[in-house]
Write an enzyme that holds these catalytic residues in place. Structure first.
Site, PDB file in Angstrom:
ATOM      1  N   GLY A  14       0.827  -1.212   0.000  1.00  0.00           N
ATOM      2  CA  GLY A  14       0.000   0.000   0.000  1.00  0.00           C
ATOM      3  C   GLY A  14       0.856   1.254   0.000  1.00  0.00           C
ATOM      4  O   GLY A  14       2.083   1.192  -0.005  1.00  0.00           O
ATOM      5  N   ASP A  35       0.919  -8.666   2.015  1.00  0.00           N
ATOM      6  CA  ASP A  35      -0.208  -7.959   1.396  1.00  0.00           C
ATOM      7  C   ASP A  35      -1.033  -8.990   0.636  1.00  0.00           C
ATOM      8  O   ASP A  35      -0.511 -10.045   0.252  1.00  0.00           O
ATOM      9  CB  ASP A  35       0.280  -6.858   0.423  1.00  0.00           C
ATOM     10  CG  ASP A  35      -0.670  -5.675   0.377  1.00  0.00           C
ATOM     11  OD1 ASP A  35      -1.837  -5.881  -0.035  1.00  0.00           O
ATOM     12  OD2 ASP A  35      -0.277  -4.564   0.757  1.00  0.00           O
ATOM     13  N   THR A  39      -6.103  -3.637  -2.065  1.00  0.00           N
ATOM     14  CA  THR A  39      -6.032  -2.217  -2.455  1.00  0.00           C
ATOM     15  C   THR A  39      -4.593  -1.784  -2.741  1.00  0.00           C
ATOM     16  O   THR A  39      -4.378  -0.684  -3.232  1.00  0.00           O
ATOM     17  CB  THR A  39      -6.653  -1.289  -1.379  1.00  0.00           C
ATOM     18  OG1 THR A  39      -5.997  -1.523  -0.120  1.00  0.00           O
ATOM     19  CG2 THR A  39      -8.140  -1.519  -1.227  1.00  0.00           C
ATOM     20  N   ASP A  59      -3.278 -12.967   3.007  1.00  0.00           N
ATOM     21  CA  ASP A  59      -4.481 -12.270   3.446  1.00  0.00           C
ATOM     22  C   ASP A  59      -4.501 -12.356   4.970  1.00  0.00           C
ATOM     23  O   ASP A  59      -4.644 -13.453   5.527  1.00  0.00           O
ATOM     24  CB  ASP A  59      -5.707 -12.963   2.840  1.00  0.00           C
ATOM     25  CG  ASP A  59      -7.009 -12.297   3.276  1.00  0.00           C
ATOM     26  OD1 ASP A  59      -6.995 -11.495   4.228  1.00  0.00           O
ATOM     27  OD2 ASP A  59      -8.045 -12.609   2.653  1.00  0.00           O
ATOM     28  N   GLY A 105      -1.633 -11.493  17.189  1.00  0.00           N
ATOM     29  CA  GLY A 105      -1.389 -12.864  17.650  1.00  0.00           C
ATOM     30  C   GLY A 105      -0.032 -13.361  17.160  1.00  0.00           C
ATOM     31  O   GLY A 105       0.721 -14.000  17.898  1.00  0.00           O
ATOM     32  N   TYR A 148     -15.040   1.649   8.748  1.00  0.00           N
ATOM     33  CA  TYR A 148     -13.615   1.936   8.939  1.00  0.00           C
ATOM     34  C   TYR A 148     -13.371   2.457  10.355  1.00  0.00           C
ATOM     35  O   TYR A 148     -12.515   1.954  11.074  1.00  0.00           O
ATOM     36  CB  TYR A 148     -13.176   2.961   7.897  1.00  0.00           C
ATOM     37  CG  TYR A 148     -11.705   3.304   7.928  1.00  0.00           C
ATOM     38  CD1 TYR A 148     -10.735   2.339   7.656  1.00  0.00           C
ATOM     39  CD2 TYR A 148     -11.279   4.601   8.198  1.00  0.00           C
ATOM     40  CE1 TYR A 148      -9.386   2.665   7.671  1.00  0.00           C
ATOM     41  CE2 TYR A 148      -9.931   4.932   8.200  1.00  0.00           C
ATOM     42  CZ  TYR A 148      -8.986   3.966   7.942  1.00  0.00           C
ATOM     43  OH  TYR A 148      -7.647   4.283   7.946  1.00  0.00           O
ATOM     44  N   TYR A 162      -4.668  -6.937  24.362  1.00  0.00           N
ATOM     45  CA  TYR A 162      -3.520  -7.853  24.257  1.00  0.00           C
ATOM     46  C   TYR A 162      -2.363  -7.353  25.119  1.00  0.00           C
ATOM     47  O   TYR A 162      -1.627  -8.150  25.705  1.00  0.00           O
ATOM     48  CB  TYR A 162      -3.057  -8.003  22.799  1.00  0.00           C
ATOM     49  CG  TYR A 162      -3.693  -9.187  22.117  1.00  0.00           C
ATOM     50  CD1 TYR A 162      -3.035 -10.409  22.036  1.00  0.00           C
ATOM     51  CD2 TYR A 162      -4.961  -9.092  21.554  1.00  0.00           C
ATOM     52  CE1 TYR A 162      -3.628 -11.506  21.425  1.00  0.00           C
ATOM     53  CE2 TYR A 162      -5.556 -10.171  20.945  1.00  0.00           C
ATOM     54  CZ  TYR A 162      -4.887 -11.382  20.884  1.00  0.00           C
ATOM     55  OH  TYR A 162      -5.472 -12.456  20.284  1.00  0.00           O
ATOM     56  N   ARG A 189      -9.442  10.004  -2.774  1.00  0.00           N
ATOM     57  CA  ARG A 189      -9.134  10.995  -1.747  1.00  0.00           C
ATOM     58  C   ARG A 189      -8.788  12.340  -2.362  1.00  0.00           C
ATOM     59  O   ARG A 189      -8.454  12.436  -3.537  1.00  0.00           O
ATOM     60  CB  ARG A 189      -8.028  10.479  -0.834  1.00  0.00           C
ATOM     61  CG  ARG A 189      -8.660   9.528   0.182  1.00  0.00           C
ATOM     62  CD  ARG A 189      -7.697   9.030   1.163  1.00  0.00           C
ATOM     63  NE  ARG A 189      -6.895   7.978   0.570  1.00  0.00           N
ATOM     64  CZ  ARG A 189      -6.135   7.166   1.286  1.00  0.00           C
ATOM     65  NH1 ARG A 189      -6.092   7.280   2.586  1.00  0.00           N
ATOM     66  NH2 ARG A 189      -5.436   6.236   0.699  1.00  0.00           N
TER      67      ARG A 189
HETATM   68  N1  UDP Z   1     -13.067  15.687  -0.983  1.00  0.00           N
HETATM   69  C1  UDP Z   1     -13.500  16.553  -1.970  1.00  0.00           C
HETATM   70  N2  UDP Z   1     -13.411  16.137  -3.275  1.00  0.00           N
HETATM   71  C2  UDP Z   1     -12.894  14.942  -3.642  1.00  0.00           C
HETATM   72  C3  UDP Z   1     -12.426  14.066  -2.631  1.00  0.00           C
HETATM   73  C4  UDP Z   1     -12.533  14.476  -1.311  1.00  0.00           C
HETATM   74  O1  UDP Z   1     -13.979  17.656  -1.691  1.00  0.00           O
HETATM   75  O2  UDP Z   1     -12.857  14.634  -4.859  1.00  0.00           O
HETATM   76  C5  UDP Z   1     -13.189  16.130   0.409  1.00  0.00           C
HETATM   77  C6  UDP Z   1     -13.883  15.115   1.331  1.00  0.00           C
HETATM   78  O3  UDP Z   1     -15.279  15.301   1.307  1.00  0.00           O
HETATM   79  C7  UDP Z   1     -13.282  15.484   2.665  1.00  0.00           C
HETATM   80  C8  UDP Z   1     -11.870  15.959   2.309  1.00  0.00           C
HETATM   81  O4  UDP Z   1     -11.899  16.273   0.931  1.00  0.00           O
HETATM   82  O5  UDP Z   1     -13.986  16.553   3.255  1.00  0.00           O
HETATM   83  C9  UDP Z   1     -10.803  14.921   2.554  1.00  0.00           C
HETATM   84  O6  UDP Z   1     -11.233  13.744   1.956  1.00  0.00           O
HETATM   85  P1  UDP Z   1     -10.300  12.474   1.829  1.00  0.00           P
HETATM   86  O7  UDP Z   1     -11.106  11.398   1.178  1.00  0.00           O
HETATM   87  O8  UDP Z   1      -9.022  12.861   1.207  1.00  0.00           O
HETATM   88  O9  UDP Z   1      -9.938  12.078   3.330  1.00  0.00           O
HETATM   89  P2  UDP Z   1     -10.835  11.892   4.639  1.00  0.00           P
HETATM   90  O10 UDP Z   1     -12.269  12.234   4.360  1.00  0.00           O
HETATM   91  O11 UDP Z   1     -10.637  10.472   5.002  1.00  0.00           O
HETATM   92  O12 UDP Z   1     -10.227  12.846   5.589  1.00  0.00           O
END
Ligand code: UDP
Length: 318
Positions: A14, A35, A39, A59, A105, A148, A162, A189
């Site tokens: 990753g 891994d 992803t 896995d 573990g 998550y 643990y 992201r």
């Molecule tokens: N975000 C956005 N446009 C995108 C992707 C993410 O505005 O195309 C916003 C998302 O709604 C959040 C922030 O950017 O408020 C950070 O999102 P990310 O997925 O990077 O991380 P996380 O939400 O886990 O902090």
């Protein structure tokens, strides 16, 4: 001669896991990277030429069998992008719960020190700002992000149990938003999405009004922080992140500026339970280890943009 230390890294293929492998190899460790590529990608590891590195396709939701001694286990494996954990919610829960149990573990069996990669998501949509480690969080247990958030909260609980019941030597880091080369262009992201969109002169998709904030830590700073916490002796959770806080709109504007893109910003619906504000209080880790981020956001973004520029020219960008 002292024996080389052996580190196991789960989630080695990753984004963070692969940078951590590089870092540990540079420190002279032997590294066993695990891994299942759900992803992650082997592209993140193929540059490693060291004979001190071994990759195992495992896995971690199944029993983990490693031969030989292990000194440290870095448990990094988990889907970590909202679009990943929304697509594979049950698997995300299982990795946090069963995967963490298997990883710890194995650490117990090997008498290795164990570090859990936890997350700022344990604070949910925080009611206090900036977030300190003694804040218990504000998580909606049935919201879409909860697979998550709650999996990581459960993983922290498992780790402490643990430690308390079985004496495993444990560490927990709560990782705030981190960025850098090897993020997947389509992982959804903000940083990789905006960079990809800017480089392709497409609209940057800001969710909501873009007034929500995040604090972005460059990957090299983060792995240094992870290592220092592992080598320290503090067992309770520690925040790792860069306290420089930006609105998402500011981030989009900065990326447009740094790429010299012709893109503009469009506004789309805010995802459910999207945290409003997020900034780590890093005074604890600073006091414990002297760690603080050194890479300014503009500099880190420039390096990341350079990498994406290359990556998008290859099929890696797909
Ligand atoms: N975000 C956005 N446009 C995108 C992707 C993410 O505005 O195309 C916003 C998302 O709604 C959040 C922030 O950017 O408020 C950070 O999102 P990310 O997925 O990077 O991380 P996380 O939400 O886990 O902090």
């Amino acid at each position: 001669m002292t024996q080389e230390k052996v580190s196991v890294v789960t989630g080695a293929a990753g984004f963070i896991g692969s940078h951590l492998c590089d870092y540990l190899l540079a420190k002279g460790h032997r590294v066993i990277g695990l891994d299942n590529l759900s992803t992650g990608t082997l592209r993140n590891l193929e540059h490693i030429g060291s004979d001190r590195f071994v990759y195992m396709n495992i896995d971690i939701t199944e029993f983990i069998e490693i031969h030989g001694p292990v000194d440290f286990v870095y448990h990094m494996a988990s889907p970590a992008s909202p679009i990943d954990y929304l697509q594979i919610p049950l698997h995300t829960l299982k990795v946090g719960a069963v995967g963490t149990r298997n990883a710890i573990g194995m650490a117990k069996w090997k008498r290795a020190r164990f570090l859990l990669a936890s997350t700022s998501e344990v604070y949910g949509d925080p009611e206090i700002h900036p977030q300190q480690e003694d804040y218990w969080g504000n998580v909606n247990p049935i919201g879409p992000r909860s697979v998550y958030d709650e999996a990581k909260r459960y993983a922290e609980t498992t780790t402490m149990a643990y430690h308390r019941q079985q004496g495993v030597d444990t560490r927990i880091v709560r990782i705030f938003n981190t960025y850098g080369p090897r993020m997947r262009p389509f992982d959804g992201r903000a940083v990789p999405t905006f960079i990809r969109q800017a480089l392709e002169d497409k609209h940057l998709t800001v969710f909501g009004d873009g007034g929500q904030t995040r604090s972005f830590c460059y990957i090299s700073d983060l792995v240094e922080g992870i290592y220092r916490v592992m080598m320290g002796d503090y067992r309770l959770p520690v925040n790792l992140g860069n306290p420089a806080e930006y609105t998402i709109r500011q981030l989009a504007e900065l990326i447009i500026k740094l790429t010299g893109s012709k893109s503009d910003i469009i506004y789309q619906a805010l995802p459910t339970n999207d945290p409003r504000r997020r900034r780590p209080d890093i005074s604890l880790v600073k006091k414990l280890t002297g760690w603080e981020p050194t890479v300014p956001v503009e500099e880190g973004l420039e390096k990341t943009i350079d990498w994406f520029n290359e990556c998008l020219k290859t099929d890696f960008g797909l």
